[in-house]
Design an enzyme around this catalytic site. Structure first.
Site, PDB file in Angstrom:
ATOM      1  N   GLU A  67       0.837  -1.206   0.000  1.00  0.00           N
ATOM      2  CA  GLU A  67       0.000   0.000   0.000  1.00  0.00           C
ATOM      3  C   GLU A  67       0.870   1.254   0.000  1.00  0.00           C
ATOM      4  O   GLU A  67       0.556   2.242  -0.671  1.00  0.00           O
ATOM      5  CB  GLU A  67      -0.940  -0.001   1.199  1.00  0.00           C
ATOM      6  CG  GLU A  67      -1.905   1.165   1.219  1.00  0.00           C
ATOM      7  CD  GLU A  67      -2.884   1.168   0.063  1.00  0.00           C
ATOM      8  OE1 GLU A  67      -2.834   2.120  -0.746  1.00  0.00           O
ATOM      9  OE2 GLU A  67      -3.705   0.247  -0.037  1.00  0.00           O
ATOM     10  N   GLU A  83      -2.610  16.341 -14.829  1.00  0.00           N
ATOM     11  CA  GLU A  83      -3.915  16.215 -15.485  1.00  0.00           C
ATOM     12  C   GLU A  83      -4.235  14.735 -15.706  1.00  0.00           C
ATOM     13  O   GLU A  83      -3.361  13.892 -15.709  1.00  0.00           O
ATOM     14  CB  GLU A  83      -3.922  16.937 -16.847  1.00  0.00           C
ATOM     15  CG  GLU A  83      -3.542  18.392 -16.786  1.00  0.00           C
ATOM     16  CD  GLU A  83      -2.029  18.600 -16.804  1.00  0.00           C
ATOM     17  OE1 GLU A  83      -1.313  17.811 -17.457  1.00  0.00           O
ATOM     18  OE2 GLU A  83      -1.573  19.525 -16.124  1.00  0.00           O
ATOM     19  N   HIS A  84      -5.525  14.475 -15.955  1.00  0.00           N
ATOM     20  CA  HIS A  84      -5.931  13.088 -16.226  1.00  0.00           C
ATOM     21  C   HIS A  84      -5.296  12.609 -17.527  1.00  0.00           C
ATOM     22  O   HIS A  84      -5.297  13.307 -18.525  1.00  0.00           O
ATOM     23  CB  HIS A  84      -7.451  12.979 -16.325  1.00  0.00           C
ATOM     24  CG  HIS A  84      -7.905  11.589 -16.652  1.00  0.00           C
ATOM     25  ND1 HIS A  84      -7.859  10.577 -15.730  1.00  0.00           N
ATOM     26  CD2 HIS A  84      -8.391  11.049 -17.804  1.00  0.00           C
ATOM     27  CE1 HIS A  84      -8.295   9.461 -16.298  1.00  0.00           C
ATOM     28  NE2 HIS A  84      -8.620   9.726 -17.555  1.00  0.00           N
TER      29      HIS A  84
END
Length: 119
Positions: A67, A83-84
């Site tokens: 994790e 940004e995506h």
């Protein structure tokens, strides 16, 4: 020799800073930490064997480690491409999938450990 020891102490400081950051700032790490603490309580309550303790500690450590690495990968991805982006999304999904593998395996192992105590 003194410089070596100072370097190890400094390294330990950075380890503790990283652990503290993860626990304070990353909800999935906090969840896994709470589950780990619950499992430790159950281990003491059911008086699990030394072997079971070793396995439990190992699988909890693996889940927390994976994790943590997932978090690091996500942070790197966000830094490189805020940004995506489809490929960045895929990288993050793969990293999250690694956590899924670790949690799935840990759940099975812990189920094998605790099944006799509950049933």
């Amino acid at each position: 020799m003194i410089e070596f020891i100072k370097g190890r102490i400094r390294s330990l400081y950075y380890v503790l800073v990283g652990v503290w950051y993860l626990i304070r700032k990353e909800p999935p790490i906090l969840v896994h930490t709470c589950v780990t603490l619950l499992l430790f309580f159950l281990g003491f309550y059911f008086d699990i064997s030394s072997t079971e303790w070793m396995i439990q500690i190992l699988v909890c450590g693996i889940v927390l480690t994976v994790e943590s690495l997932n978090t690091a990968i996500e942070k790197i991805c966000d830094f490189i491409h805020p940004e995506h982006h489809k490929t960045i999304g895929t990288i993050k999904d793969i990293s999250a999938g690694a956590v899924g593998f670790a949690v799935g395996a840990a759940t099975i192992v812990l189920g094998v450990i605790y099944y006799p105590y509950f049933f």
